[in-house]
Design an enzyme around this catalytic site. Structure first.
Site, PDB file in Angstrom:
ATOM      1  N   HIS A 170       0.843  -1.205   0.000  1.00 37.69           N
ATOM      2  CA  HIS A 170       0.000   0.000   0.000  1.00 37.69           C
ATOM      3  C   HIS A 170       0.880   1.257   0.000  1.00 37.69           C
ATOM      4  O   HIS A 170       0.921   1.971   1.002  1.00 37.69           O
ATOM      5  CB  HIS A 170      -0.895   0.010   1.248  1.00 37.69           C
ATOM      6  N   PHE A 171       1.611   1.511  -1.024  1.00 38.28           N
ATOM      7  CA  PHE A 171       1.566   0.869  -2.327  1.00 38.28           C
ATOM      8  C   PHE A 171       2.986   0.503  -2.738  1.00 38.28           C
ATOM      9  O   PHE A 171       3.930   1.159  -2.282  1.00 38.28           O
ATOM     10  CB  PHE A 171       0.955   1.829  -3.360  1.00 38.28           C
TER      11      PHE A 171
END
Length: 288
Positions: free
Chosen positions: A27-28
């Site tokens: 994330h991410f």
């Protein structure tokens, strides 16, 4: 019976997600961000501990606005006004980092403990229902931060149904139940997939990135045990091109556990994230 008096107080705390937390690797990839709903979950836990509430019990996220992205390792200050009155606990919180506002959140504990949604309507999936792996070609979330396991039905620009398992996320501490903030994060990822199905972008470093702008009236109805099968349903209420408004529900092992009146996504150029400094970024929204 004597009338219960209102009690008001202010809570102050600081929350930091460690830069090396493995959850954030997904994330991410290449640009880790703290999910905005992690901040909401921290606030739920903080107030629950201070007010002797069940952190997995019914709670209404009345409104949340996510203003700026937060990178791991950045301390987030929380100042929450808490009002206990007539069996409910109402919370209005401002979250800041480096004195810059990052989110505003209003919660209410207590009140209605059961939702009006019933069992999810069953129906044959259309023949173009995609395989589960397709979701990774649409949204940038990756394991362990990817909280959607399969797309079970898709009607692009209209409706999506997804399935997921409620599993432990070490970053939020050990628990026998799926944290409410993570339940909403899992549902929000389904909303991102629906919003992006016809305009996919599996990276956050180029193209348009879908960001969580805000939530209004998300009601977490009941605790979800780890291992439960989640079934999300999300519909597009309005698509304005650069803003998508969604709503929907979630069932866990057939029980209604979440209803979302409105979750708003904003599509922004990747440069709003890539050029961001740890907190004083130029972005106006948080990653979903």
């Amino acid at each position: 019976m004597p009338q219960q008096q209102s009690v008001r107080r202010t809570l102050r705390a600081t929350y930091t997600v460690a830069p090396g937390d493995p959850f954030l690797a997904g994330h991410f990839p290449g640009f880790p961000l703290v999910p905005g709903l992690f901040l909401t979950q921290y606030l739920i836990g903080l107030v629950s501990a201070q007010e002797a509430l069940d952190p997995a019990g019914p709670v209404l996220l009345e409104k949340a606005r996510f203003r700026r992205p937060v990178q791991p390792g950045t301390p987030v200050g929380v100042e929450a006004e808490v009002l206990r009155d007539e069996g409910t606990v109402q919370v209005s919180a401002a979250l800041t980092a480096d004195s810059v506002p990052v989110a505003d959140v209003r919660l209410r504990f207590g009140g209605r403990a059961a939702g009006h949604i019933g069992a999810r309507a069953e129906g044959a999936s259309p023949p173009d229902t995609p395989p589960a792996a397709d979701i990774e070609s649409v949204i940038p979330h990756r394991g362990p931060a990817l909280l959607v396991d399969a797309v079970t039905r898709i009607e692009p620009s209209r409706l999506i149904r997804t399935r997921a398992a409620a599993r432990e996320v070490p970053a939020l501490g050990a628990s026998s139940v799926f944290p409410p903030g993570l339940l909403l994060e899992s549902w929000a990822q389904s909303a991102v997939a629906l919003a992006c199905w016809t305009r996919p972008n599996p990276r956050v470093t180029s193209g348009l990135v879908t960001l969580l702008a805000g939530v209004r009236k998300a009601r977490l109805l009941a605790p979800v045990p780890l291992g439960a099968v989640l079934e999300h349903e999300c519909v597009v209420v309005r698509d304005l091109g650069d803003t998508v408004i969604t709503s929907g529900t979630c069932h866990a092992d057939g029980r209604p556990v979440l209803e979302v009146e409105q979750l708003t996504l904003a599509l922004r150029a990747a440069g709003t994230l890539v050029s961001a400094t740890p907190v004083s970024s130029r972005s106006t929204n948080e990653g979903a």
